[in-house]
Design a protein around this motif. Structure first.
Motif, PDB file in Angstrom:
ATOM      1  N   GLN A  67       1.888   3.734   2.656  1.00  9.31           N
ATOM      2  CA  GLN A  67       0.867   3.574   1.625  1.00  9.31           C
ATOM      3  C   GLN A  67      -0.484   4.140   2.063  1.00  9.31           C
ATOM      4  OE1 GLN A  67       0.886  -0.630   0.842  1.00  9.31           O
ATOM      5  NE2 GLN A  67       2.992  -0.639   0.096  1.00  9.31           N
ATOM      6  N   GLY A  68      -0.693   4.283   3.353  1.00  2.00           N
ATOM      7  CA  GLY A  68      -1.966   4.813   3.846  1.00  2.00           C
ATOM      8  C   GLY A  68      -1.964   6.311   4.060  1.00  2.00           C
ATOM      9  N   PHE A  69      -0.852   6.967   3.776  1.00  2.00           N
ATOM     10  CA  PHE A  69      -0.762   8.395   4.079  1.00  2.00           C
ATOM     11  C   PHE A  69      -1.720   9.244   3.247  1.00  2.00           C
ATOM     12  CE2 PHE A  69       3.412   9.267   6.562  1.00  2.00           C
ATOM     13  CZ  PHE A  69       3.046   8.295   7.475  1.00  2.00           C
ATOM     14  N   ASP A  70      -2.062   8.796   2.041  1.00  2.00           N
ATOM     15  CA  ASP A  70      -3.025   9.556   1.228  1.00  2.00           C
ATOM     16  C   ASP A  70      -4.385   9.599   1.918  1.00  2.00           C
ATOM     17  OD1 ASP A  70      -1.223  10.196  -0.719  1.00  2.00           O
ATOM     18  OD2 ASP A  70      -1.767   8.548  -2.066  1.00  2.00           O
ATOM     19  N   GLU A  71      -4.804   8.465   2.495  1.00  2.00           N
ATOM     20  CA  GLU A  71      -6.087   8.417   3.211  1.00  2.00           C
ATOM     21  C   GLU A  71      -6.036   9.268   4.468  1.00  2.00           C
ATOM     22  OE1 GLU A  71      -8.426   4.705   3.571  1.00  2.00           O
ATOM     23  OE2 GLU A  71      -6.717   3.751   2.567  1.00  2.00           O
ATOM     24  N   ILE A  72      -4.890   9.231   5.152  1.00  2.00           N
ATOM     25  CA  ILE A  72      -4.737  10.031   6.375  1.00  2.00           C
ATOM     26  C   ILE A  72      -4.764  11.520   6.036  1.00  2.00           C
ATOM     27  CG2 ILE A  72      -3.150  10.618   8.251  1.00  2.00           C
ATOM     28  CD1 ILE A  72      -2.231   7.652   8.147  1.00  2.00           C
ATOM     29  N   LYS A  73      -4.146  11.890   4.926  1.00  2.00           N
ATOM     30  CA  LYS A  73      -4.145  13.290   4.488  1.00  2.00           C
ATOM     31  C   LYS A  73      -5.554  13.754   4.164  1.00  2.00           C
ATOM     32  CE  LYS A  73      -2.041  16.436   1.114  1.00  2.00           C
ATOM     33  NZ  LYS A  73      -1.072  16.562  -0.009  1.00  2.00           N
ATOM     34  N   PHE A  74      -6.329  12.882   3.476  1.00  2.00           N
ATOM     35  CA  PHE A  74      -7.702  13.217   3.110  1.00  2.00           C
ATOM     36  C   PHE A  74      -8.576  13.362   4.352  1.00  2.00           C
ATOM     37  CE2 PHE A  74     -12.052  11.953   1.959  1.00  2.00           C
ATOM     38  CZ  PHE A  74     -12.312  12.867   0.944  1.00  2.00           C
ATOM     39  N   SER A  75      -8.351  12.476   5.323  1.00  2.00           N
ATOM     40  CA  SER A  75      -9.169  12.493   6.541  1.00  2.00           C
ATOM     41  C   SER A  75      -8.863  13.698   7.427  1.00  2.00           C
ATOM     42  CB  SER A  75      -8.938  11.198   7.330  1.00  2.00           C
ATOM     43  OG  SER A  75      -9.531  11.265   8.601  1.00  2.00           O
ATOM     44  N   SER A  76      -7.574  14.006   7.596  1.00  2.00           N
ATOM     45  CA  SER A  76      -7.165  15.044   8.543  1.00  2.00           C
ATOM     46  C   SER A  76      -7.032  16.427   7.931  1.00  2.00           C
ATOM     47  CB  SER A  76      -5.824  14.657   9.175  1.00  2.00           C
ATOM     48  OG  SER A  76      -4.796  14.649   8.196  1.00  2.00           O
ATOM     49  N   ARG A  77      -6.964  16.478   6.573  1.00  2.00           N
ATOM     50  CA  ARG A  77      -6.726  17.742   5.862  1.00  2.00           C
ATOM     51  C   ARG A  77      -5.360  18.332   6.203  1.00  2.00           C
ATOM     52  NH1 ARG A  77     -10.812  18.928   1.959  1.00  2.00           N
ATOM     53  NH2 ARG A  77     -12.597  17.705   2.592  1.00  2.00           N
ATOM     54  N   LEU A  78      -4.431  17.468   6.666  1.00  2.00           N
ATOM     55  CA  LEU A  78      -3.068  17.887   6.992  1.00  2.00           C
ATOM     56  C   LEU A  78      -2.080  16.990   6.258  1.00  2.00           C
ATOM     57  CD1 LEU A  78      -3.469  18.337  10.869  1.00  2.00           C
ATOM     58  CD2 LEU A  78      -3.456  20.146   9.146  1.00  2.00           C
ATOM     59  N   ASN A  79      -0.831  17.452   6.160  1.00  2.00           N
ATOM     60  CA  ASN A  79       0.209  16.665   5.492  1.00  2.00           C
ATOM     61  C   ASN A  79       0.877  15.737   6.499  1.00  2.00           C
ATOM     62  OD1 ASN A  79      -0.106  18.024   2.961  1.00  2.00           O
ATOM     63  ND2 ASN A  79       0.984  19.775   3.851  1.00  2.00           N
ATOM     64  N   PRO A  80       0.717  14.399   6.343  1.00  2.00           N
ATOM     65  CA  PRO A  80       1.312  13.481   7.319  1.00  2.00           C
ATOM     66  C   PRO A  80       2.832  13.399   7.191  1.00  2.00           C
ATOM     67  CG  PRO A  80      -0.080  12.291   5.731  1.00  2.00           C
ATOM     68  CD  PRO A  80      -0.050  13.720   5.317  1.00  2.00           C
ATOM     69  N   GLU A  81       3.504  13.411   8.326  1.00  2.00           N
ATOM     70  CA  GLU A  81       4.968  13.302   8.389  1.00  2.00           C
ATOM     71  C   GLU A  81       5.294  12.097   9.261  1.00  2.00           C
ATOM     72  OE1 GLU A  81       8.761  14.502   7.322  1.00  2.00           O
ATOM     73  OE2 GLU A  81       6.938  15.589   6.780  1.00  2.00           O
ATOM     74  N   PRO A  82       6.017  11.063   8.728  1.00  2.00           N
ATOM     75  CA  PRO A  82       6.242   9.842   9.510  1.00  2.00           C
ATOM     76  C   PRO A  82       7.257  10.026  10.632  1.00  2.00           C
ATOM     77  CG  PRO A  82       7.413   9.714   7.427  1.00  2.00           C
ATOM     78  CD  PRO A  82       6.618  10.982   7.374  1.00  2.00           C
ATOM     79  N   ILE A  83       6.953   9.419  11.756  1.00  2.00           N
ATOM     80  CA  ILE A  83       7.860   9.338  12.900  1.00  2.00           C
ATOM     81  C   ILE A  83       7.935   7.860  13.278  1.00  2.00           C
ATOM     82  CG2 ILE A  83       8.266   9.962  15.308  1.00  2.00           C
ATOM     83  CD1 ILE A  83       8.529  12.351  13.539  1.00  2.00           C
ATOM     84  N   LEU A  84       9.149   7.319  13.355  1.00  2.00           N
ATOM     85  CA  LEU A  84       9.304   5.885  13.612  1.00  2.00           C
ATOM     86  C   LEU A  84       9.258   5.591  15.111  1.00  2.00           C
ATOM     87  CD1 LEU A  84       9.857   3.364  11.814  1.00  2.00           C
ATOM     88  CD2 LEU A  84      12.202   3.488  12.644  1.00  2.00           C
ATOM     89  N   VAL A  85       8.510   4.539  15.478  1.00  2.00           N
ATOM     90  CA  VAL A  85       8.459   4.075  16.871  1.00  2.00           C
ATOM     91  C   VAL A  85       8.601   2.561  16.875  1.00  2.00           C
ATOM     92  CG1 VAL A  85       6.993   5.988  17.628  1.00  2.00           C
ATOM     93  CG2 VAL A  85       5.938   3.854  16.864  1.00  2.00           C
ATOM     94  N   GLU A  86       8.868   2.008  18.042  1.00  2.00           N
ATOM     95  CA  GLU A  86       9.034   0.560  18.138  1.00  2.00           C
ATOM     96  C   GLU A  86       7.690  -0.157  17.973  1.00  2.00           C
ATOM     97  OE1 GLU A  86      11.499  -0.762  21.437  1.00  2.00           O
ATOM     98  OE2 GLU A  86      12.259   1.290  21.613  1.00  2.00           O
ATOM     99  N   GLU A  87       7.751  -1.307  17.281  1.00  2.00           N
ATOM    100  CA  GLU A  87       6.539  -2.039  16.925  1.00  2.00           C
ATOM    101  C   GLU A  87       5.696  -2.422  18.141  1.00  2.00           C
ATOM    102  OE1 GLU A  87       3.637  -4.294  14.923  1.00  2.00           O
ATOM    103  OE2 GLU A  87       5.040  -2.786  14.188  1.00  2.00           O
TER     104      GLU A  87
END
Length: 568
Positions: free
Chosen positions: A115-135
């Motif tokens: 849900q936060g990827f839109d903000e991350i895209k706006f901030s970084s000017r890049l397309n965010p791609e999720p990578i899963l890691v352990e909590e």
């Protein structure tokens, strides 16, 4: 209506129940407890060890189709932290891993982070791609990052700062004391600005590189590093300065200009001229400190020799004509001109200036910021001035034929015109005007004085020591044989009261009036070398000779004069 993520998330919990990792009752209870604590269910399950972190990570990877990655395998120093600020990292519980092309790979442990990827895209000017890691690994990495950033800033802040009013101008001034959104960054930026003012700095450079963020001050004409905050907070520092100077913080691809006013007291305010420029690893910011007190030094403190000061005062007190000051950027031309304008600034005179931009504001002088994009050029401003009953006109810089032509005509028709050019010395200025297309007969009828100048660092009076040089070296440097026996020179040492043996600066000048012989030579088309020879024959000191006089007086060192007059 449930979203796809919600449905997949519910499916994930159901699979954990089916495979015996949770009971339905426990799942419901854990969900309610996690809501009360304000954390995600996954975070709650892992932190309380109800379900193993690796189990949940593998289940999420399968359920959501997101690749699984071991966060232990990456070097924290290689993370592109400058692309996503710490506020977003903390808010969405994510971590930028790697940028490739237009894609930014982002570590997540909870599908809700999407849900936060839109903000991350706006901030970084890049397309965010999720990578899963352990909590638990993501938790540890984020906490380490935030602790390091905060402790780094706190280490740099060695004292509390007084409340300051800072803004783009008086009307927009904002109190920084109440800015709690990013308080450590606010205080750090305030400290950088205040320390620069206290140290008498002329410029502040903030420079982002791949792994470091360097802050340098220009003091007495020389740059030196004063701080090196973590590269991960460079964007936050730059964004703070852009907010203060009313720039567009979302625009990082083109240069921007702005202005900051820092109100230190009821009677003193300092302006900063701010410019940003996009570089390979972020935006470089340079702040020029515009202190009005610099233009109120008094002519005696500029460094003129007695005869030079007399010629300058005579020229600016003439009713008409052109006075030109020349030298490279940062050689003190603006201070010299404003020192003259302050002398002339009386209620009986109408003074107008056109500058790009106005660096020093003075009450009683009509000052105009040129704006070429809006059609307000130096030439346009000059034409307007001539319709406003002027006595004295100051043009920030003569850059083209049109501005030069109008300035020369104004000087010929009863106005005193002061301006600057970028040439190495006074004789070259005359050739520069001719190269611009100004006829020789107009130059000789308009120009009354040309002054070339440089700024040399003053030797520190507390630590300078006598210096010895070989006789041949002194002769080749420009000293006369008959003065060597009595010559007493000094060199820089360095102490706690100065910077590498120097403190403050003094001007060195070549002040050239146009004699009848000089005018005749100009009309004959004489070149810069011939003009320089004529000036020398008339006893006019060039910059080198003026610099050597400062060395004789013990004001500066021979090495410093060699540095600032190397072209002569």
């Amino acid at each position: 209506m449930a979203t796809t993520n919600d449905l997949q998330f519910n499916s994930l919990i159901n699979n954990l129940i089916k495979e015996g990792f949770l009971t339905a009752a426990d799942a419901q209870k854990h969900y309610q407890d996690s809501q009360k604590k304000g954390v995600s269910l996954i975070n709650y399950l892992v932190s309380n060890k109800f379900v193993n972190s690796s189990v949940i990570a593998s289940k999420i990877s399968i359920e959501f189709g997101v690749p699984l990655f071991n966060l232990d395998a990456i070097d924290p120093k290689s993370l592109p932290l400058e692309l996503v600020n710490n506020t977003l990292i903390q808010k969405h519980h994510v971590l930028p891993l790697h940028a490739r092309g237009a894609t930014l790979f982002v570590a997540i442990s909870d599908p809700r982070s999407f849900q936060g990827f839109d903000e991350i895209k706006f901030s970084s000017r890049l397309n965010p791609e999720p990578i899963l890691v352990e909590e638990h690994k993501l938790n540890k990495a984020i906490n380490t990052l935030l602790e390091a950033a905060n402790s780094s800033i706190n280490d740099l802040l060695d004292s509390d700062l007084d409340n300051l009013s800072v803004g783009a101008d008086d009307k927009d001034a904002i109190s920084t004391a109440n800015d709690t959104e990013d308080a450590p960054i606010v205080r750090f930026v305030n400290k950088i600005l205040l320390d620069a003012i206290k140290a008498g700095v002329s410029d502040i450079h903030l420079e982002p590189y791949e792994k470091v963020f360097r802050i340098r001050y220009r003091s007495d004409g020389m740059l030196h590093e004063v701080a090196s905050p973590p590269a991960s907070i460079s964007n936050r520092i730059v964004s703070r300065i852009k907010v203060m100077s009313k720039m567009d913080i979302a625009e990082r691809r083109v240069p921007q200009d702005g202005r900051i006013k820092m109100i230190l007291s009821k009677t003193r305010a300092i302006d900063f001229r701010v410019n940003t420029c996009p570089t390979l690893f972020g935006e470089k910011v340079v702040l020029r400190i515009l202190d009005p007190t610099n233009a109120q030094l008094g002519i005696e403190k500029l460094g003129f020799e007695p005869e030079q000061q007399k010629l300058f005062l005579e020229a600016i007190n003439k009713p008409y004509g052109m006075v030109l000051v020349t030298g490279p950027t940062g050689s003190g031309k603006t201070v010299s001109l404003y020192t003259g304008l302050n002398i002339l600034n009386t209620p009986e005179r109408n003074i107008s200036t056109a500058e790009d931009p106005v660096e020093i504001t003075v009450e009683g002088i009509n000052q105009v910021n040129v704006n070429p994009k809006a059609g307000l050029t130096f030439a346009t401003a000059l034409r307007a001035f001539l319709r406003q009953d002027p006595d004295i006109i100051m043009v920030g810089e003569i850059r083209d034929f049109e501005t030069a032509e109008i300035a020369v005509k104004a000087a010929q028709t009863g106005h005193l015109v002061l301006s600057t050019l970028h040439t190495n010395d006074a004789p070259q200025t005359l050739n520069r005007l001719m190269q611009m297309g100004i006829p020789a007969f107009n130059i000789v009828s308009a120009v009354i004085l040309i002054m070339a100048q440089r700024l040399a660092r003053r030797l520190c009076e507390h630590c300078k020591i006598p210096a010895e040089y070989p006789k041949d070296f002194l002769l080749s440097s420009g000293f006369k044989p008959e003065e060597l026996r009595q010559l007493k020179l000094f060199k820089a040492v360095g102490c706690e009261l100065c910077s590498n043996g120097y403190k403050g600066r003094v001007g060195i000048y070549q002040v050239m009036t146009l004699s009848e012989q000089m005018r005749a030579l100009i009309l004959q088309g004489g070149n810069a070398m011939q003009l320089a020879e004529q000036a020398a024959s008339e006893g006019i000191n060039d910059l080198r000779a003026s610099g050597l006089n400062k060395v004789r007086l013990g004001m500066t060192s021979l090495e410093e004069i060699d540095r600032v007059t190397s072209e002569h």
